[in-house]
Design an enzyme around this catalytic site. Structure first.
Site, mmCIF file in Angstrom:
data_model
loop_
_atom_site.group_PDB
_atom_site.id
_atom_site.type_symbol
_atom_site.label_atom_id
_atom_site.label_comp_id
_atom_site.label_asym_id
_atom_site.label_seq_id
_atom_site.Cartn_x
_atom_site.Cartn_y
_atom_site.Cartn_z
ATOM 1 N N LEU A 112 -0.584 4.273 7.727
ATOM 2 C CA LEU A 112 0.202 5.256 8.478
ATOM 3 C C LEU A 112 0.771 4.635 9.742
ATOM 4 C CD1 LEU A 112 -1.901 8.519 8.193
ATOM 5 C CD2 LEU A 112 -0.403 7.396 6.521
ATOM 6 N N GLY A 157 -3.827 3.733 5.077
ATOM 7 C CA GLY A 157 -2.879 4.455 4.213
ATOM 8 C C GLY A 157 -2.292 3.571 3.118
ATOM 9 N N ASN A 181 -10.016 1.474 6.758
ATOM 10 C CA ASN A 181 -10.613 0.994 8.010
ATOM 11 C C ASN A 181 -10.534 2.015 9.143
ATOM 12 O OD1 ASN A 181 -7.796 0.673 7.984
ATOM 13 N ND2 ASN A 181 -7.845 -0.823 9.619
ATOM 14 N N GLU A 182 -10.336 3.297 8.788
ATOM 15 C CA GLU A 182 -10.086 4.317 9.819
ATOM 16 C C GLU A 182 -11.124 4.335 10.931
ATOM 17 O OE1 GLU A 182 -9.339 4.649 6.729
ATOM 18 O OE2 GLU A 182 -7.395 5.647 6.589
#
Ligand code: CO8
Length: 306
Positions: A112, A157, A181-182
């Protein structure tokens, strides 16, 4: 208001076969060619700002090449174009399969677009999140055969897009990594990201992966089942095309019913909570502490560069 404007023009709205099982099984294919479109008897090229879509009428295979420099970040504009492209292919009688890849060297997608989530109004963030949902609903719910040809880094994303396809082929390159990996950014992957990775690699591996925000080098991604096959970089497209041919030997209706049976419960979970998911995202991402984390992360990306 990009998505709303497109919807008003009849794009990106509920005519597709993507979300409902009935629609998925009995799709009405129509050719939509509303964007600039060159045609020949065998190939059709849809040129968009952030991607090219080339459909081979002989094989029924379309190739979507993401081309949003520098890193194919998924902005509102990108996601809107992507959803339109998928819808057009879904409705096209000639199309049976889609290969998703990138024309940016060494990058599949950086996930994202962080600038869409930082310092923006709640309205903008809500619209952005709806477009992220739409991308996933279109791709995960596609009745077409979908293959990700992962020819570069694929975090967050980017990994979600790849996981939403039916099959993943990754270039065996020491620098390419893939994963959700958020948590490393101080943010939390929503439940439908979690469902998608759980459906791909299983619950225990998904929990480990999500908590630690792991990015896997290609061989490790293959070992845990996050990708299905590794090939040298220059074999990515030939392998994707030959894999697609194998998948297309299966009668469409049988494969589509099976796919819908497997994916419908996961799609329905988001469809029934779409508005609350948007509200949760906006509330979470607008928090001062989260905005601060994103700011720091963007600063770190710039530092790494210098
Ligand atoms: N969004 C916006 N800009 C980005 C992004 C991104 N995701 N990634 C990189 N950029 C920018 C960089 O800041 C840099 O900008 P500039 O040229 O102005 O300095 C430019 O792109 C090039 O970046 P790099 O120099 O880092 O390029 P490299 O080729 O060295 O590396 C990578 C490419 C590996 C892709 C690297 O850029 C990277 O790791 N990027 C970050 C990837 C990432 O962590 N993405 C996570 C996004 S969040 C997400 O997808 C899911 C969120 C779920 C939401 C949950 C909410 C509650």
């Amino acid at each position: 208001m990009a998505a709303a404007a497109l919807a008003a023009r009849g794009w990106g709205t509920g005519r597709t076969s993507l979300y409902g099982i009935t629609k998925l099984l009995y799709k009405h294919k129509r050719i939509l060619c509303q964007l600039p479109c060159k045609s020949s008897s065998q190939r059709r090229l849809f040129t968009n700002k952030n991607m090219t879509v080339e459909l081979d009428n002989n094989t029924g295979v379309a190739v979507i090449k993401m081309q949003k420099p520098p890193v194919n970040s998924l902005s509102l504009e990108f996601l809107t174009e992507f959803a339109i492209s998928m819808e057009k292919l879904e409705m096209d009688r000639e199309c049976r399969g889609v290969i998703l890849t990138s024309s940016i060297p060494n990058i599949f997608s950086a996930g994202l677009d962080i600038t869409e989530m930082y310092g923006k109004s709640p309205e903008h963030m809500g619209e952005f999140w709806r477009s992220v949902q739409e991308m996933w609903l279109k791709l995960y719910g596609s009745s077409l055969v979908t293959i990700a040809a992962i020819n570069g880094a694929s975090p967050a994303g980017g990994c979600l897009m790849a996981m939403s396809c039916d099959y993943r082929i990754m270039a065996d390159h020491p620098k390419y990594q893939i994963g959700l990996n958020e948590t490393k950014l101080g943010i939390v992957a929503p439940f439908w990201f979690k469902d998608t990775i759980t459906n791909t690699i299983g619950k225990r591996a998904a929990e480990h992966s999500l908590q630690l925000g792991l990015l896997y080098p290609a061989p490790e991604a293959l070992r845990i089942g996050l990708v299905d096959r590794l090939v040298p970089q220059d074999k990515i497209m030939p392998t994707a095309l030959s894999t697609m041919s194998e998948w297309l030997t299966i009668p469409d209706h049988a494969r589509q019913i099976t796919k819908a049976m497997m994916r419908k419960p996961t799609l329905d979970r988001l469809l029934t909570q779409r508005e609350s998911d948007i509200q949760n995202f906006v509330n979470f991402i607008s928090k001062d502490s989260i905005q601060k984390s994103l700011e720091m992360y963007m600063g770190m990306l710039k530092q790494t560069k210098s």
